[in-house]
Design an enzyme around this catalytic site. Structure first.
Site, mmCIF file in Angstrom:
data_model
loop_
_atom_site.group_PDB
_atom_site.id
_atom_site.type_symbol
_atom_site.label_atom_id
_atom_site.label_comp_id
_atom_site.label_asym_id
_atom_site.label_seq_id
_atom_site.Cartn_x
_atom_site.Cartn_y
_atom_site.Cartn_z
ATOM 1 N N VAL A 166 -46.460 -17.742 11.144
ATOM 2 C CA VAL A 166 -46.768 -16.765 10.098
ATOM 3 C C VAL A 166 -47.891 -17.440 9.311
ATOM 4 C CG1 VAL A 166 -45.996 -15.661 7.972
ATOM 5 C CG2 VAL A 166 -44.499 -15.689 9.979
ATOM 6 N N PRO A 167 -49.150 -17.007 9.548
ATOM 7 C CA PRO A 167 -50.308 -17.805 9.095
ATOM 8 C C PRO A 167 -50.573 -17.671 7.596
ATOM 9 C CG PRO A 167 -51.064 -15.808 10.191
ATOM 10 C CD PRO A 167 -49.565 -15.787 10.276
ATOM 11 N N CYS A 168 -49.710 -18.289 6.799
ATOM 12 C CA CYS A 168 -49.873 -18.203 5.348
ATOM 13 C C CYS A 168 -51.144 -18.923 4.886
ATOM 14 C CB CYS A 168 -48.633 -18.742 4.647
ATOM 15 S SG CYS A 168 -48.178 -20.392 5.166
ATOM 16 N N HIS A 169 -51.718 -19.769 5.763
ATOM 17 C CA HIS A 169 -52.981 -20.430 5.389
ATOM 18 C C HIS A 169 -54.141 -19.435 5.328
ATOM 19 C CE1 HIS A 169 -52.871 -20.532 9.839
ATOM 20 N NE2 HIS A 169 -54.190 -20.483 9.780
#
Lengths: 200, 194
Positions: A166-169
């Protein structure tokens, strides 16, 4: 000669369960859950952040973190109540291995049961941001229908159990600066640069 | 009143079962240790949890929803302990042994102090003396006290578990507590002089 009052005795008896060593209780619970097939599998895999531990339940990838194994195991237990069964890296499913290494992981199931309500909606929305793109915290708040909950979006992302997948970056500030990241702002900058995003 | 855990187990067993394990494991270990399981308490707790899971898999959701989880687990634990005691009885003396002073102290989170004496639990009752006194009670009274006060079961369930009328169960509990008090008495609250 005085005698212990009955009420004090009853209190001490009721407290005996609280005095069982937590490490003993954790170990017994872990063995029972593993015996009935409710342990998650875990592998140590290479990622753009270096080596990370990855856990997967029957429902999907449940936790990912660069911690040492001991810390990973106890943090995972605290979040989910479940134990881990460590596997050799070579046994990991290639789709999982590639996603952790940085390939598009949107086809991979993630298990977000440890996260509920609004925070889970945020993570599900962020999951859809493709590599090479970013969204502002405010845009994510709009996406989940709570445009004023910008700070709460940040809190949800800080609790993300499966960073990279889950690419929170890929969620940054409206002014284009990168903002916070659970694994440190430097890691966030590095990940975005690998994905071809121009970072100030 | 429905146990919220029972409702979660009925909705999604595999999701809720770890919560059951984390919530009830310390209680099962404590109850089994105090019911004569000695060093087998941890293995019997594990067995209890595994049996519980397998039973839940086969129960219809309405039966799961109606469970009083704690009382149900304690009943399974006592059953596992009875089977264990029966098997032990058939075997020559094995490694099963009563809890010693050192284990009792460790269980209370107490280490032996450098001067060789043990620390005393905060409060009015010497914790280690309490465990020893409990272990020395007549088994029926001990079980009644453990079910009522360590496991926290309602008296009706204590009676059902012991297979006696409610009045008899009450009397076992009350006589057990009195006997404990008498045993702890001469040492007095705070453990007296050691």
């Amino acid at each position: 000669m005085s005698y212990a009052p009955i009420e004090a005795l009853a209190r001490e008896l009721a407290d005996l369960a609280n005095r069982v060593d937590p490490a003993v209780a954790d170990a017994v619970g872990d063995r029972a859950l593993d015996a009935v097939g409710l342990a998650d599998e875990a592998w140590q895999l290479p990622s753009p952040l270096g080596s990370v531990w990855v856990a997967r339940s029957r429902r999907g990838v449940s936790y990912l973190c660069p911690h040492e194994l001991d810390e990973f195991t106890s943090e995972f237990r605290a979040r989910t109540g479940r134990p881990l069964r460590v596997r050799a890296a070579g046994e990991a499913d290639p789709v999982l291995r590639q996603a952790v290494a940085g390939a598009d992981g949107r086809g991979l199931e993630v298990d977000l049961r440890a996260v509920t309500g609004f925070q889970r909606e945020v993570l599900e929305a962020v999951r859809e941001i493709p590599a090479g793109e970013v969204r502002a915290y405010a845009e994510v708040a709009e996406l989940v229908g709570r445009p004023r909950a910008v700070r709460a979006v940040g809190t949800a992302l800080a609790r993300n159990p499966v960073p990279l997948l889950v690419p929170c970056h890929r969620v940054v500030r409206t002014d284009g600066s990168v903002g916070q990241y659970a694994l440190g702002p430097a890691a966030k900058v590095a990940l975005l640069r690998v994905e071809g995003v121009a970072v100030p | 009143m429905t146990d919220p855990l029972a409702r979660r187990l009925a909705e999604d067993l595999d999701d809720a079962f770890p919560a059951l394990v984390r919530q009830h494991t310390p209680l099962l270990v404590a109850v089994l240790r105090r019911s004569g399981a000695g060093s087998a308490a941890e293995d019997l707790t594990q067995e209890t949890l595994v049996r519980a899971y397998r039973a839940l898999v086969g129960y219809p959701p309405e039966r799961v929803r109606a469970l009083h989880v704690r009382a149900w687990l304690v009943a399974i634990a006592r059953n596992a302990l009875r089977n264990h005691a029966r098997d032990e009885g058939r075997r020559p003396r094995s490694d099963a042994r009563p809890h010693g002073r050192v284990e009792a102290a460790a269980e209370l989170g107490l280490g032996a102090r450098p001067d060789g004496t043990e620390a005393i639990v905060d409060g009015l009752v010497d914790g280690e003396a309490l465990l020893a006194a409990l272990d020395e009670l007549d088994p029926v009274r001990r079980d009644a006290v453990v079910l009522r006060h360590v496991a926290g079961l309602p008296i009706a369930q204590v009676a059902a578990e012991l297979g006696v009328p409610v009045g008899t169960a009450k009397s076992h509990v009350s006589r057990g507590l009195s006997a404990l008090r008498t045993r702890l008495g001469p040492e007095g609250p705070q453990g007296g002089q050691r």
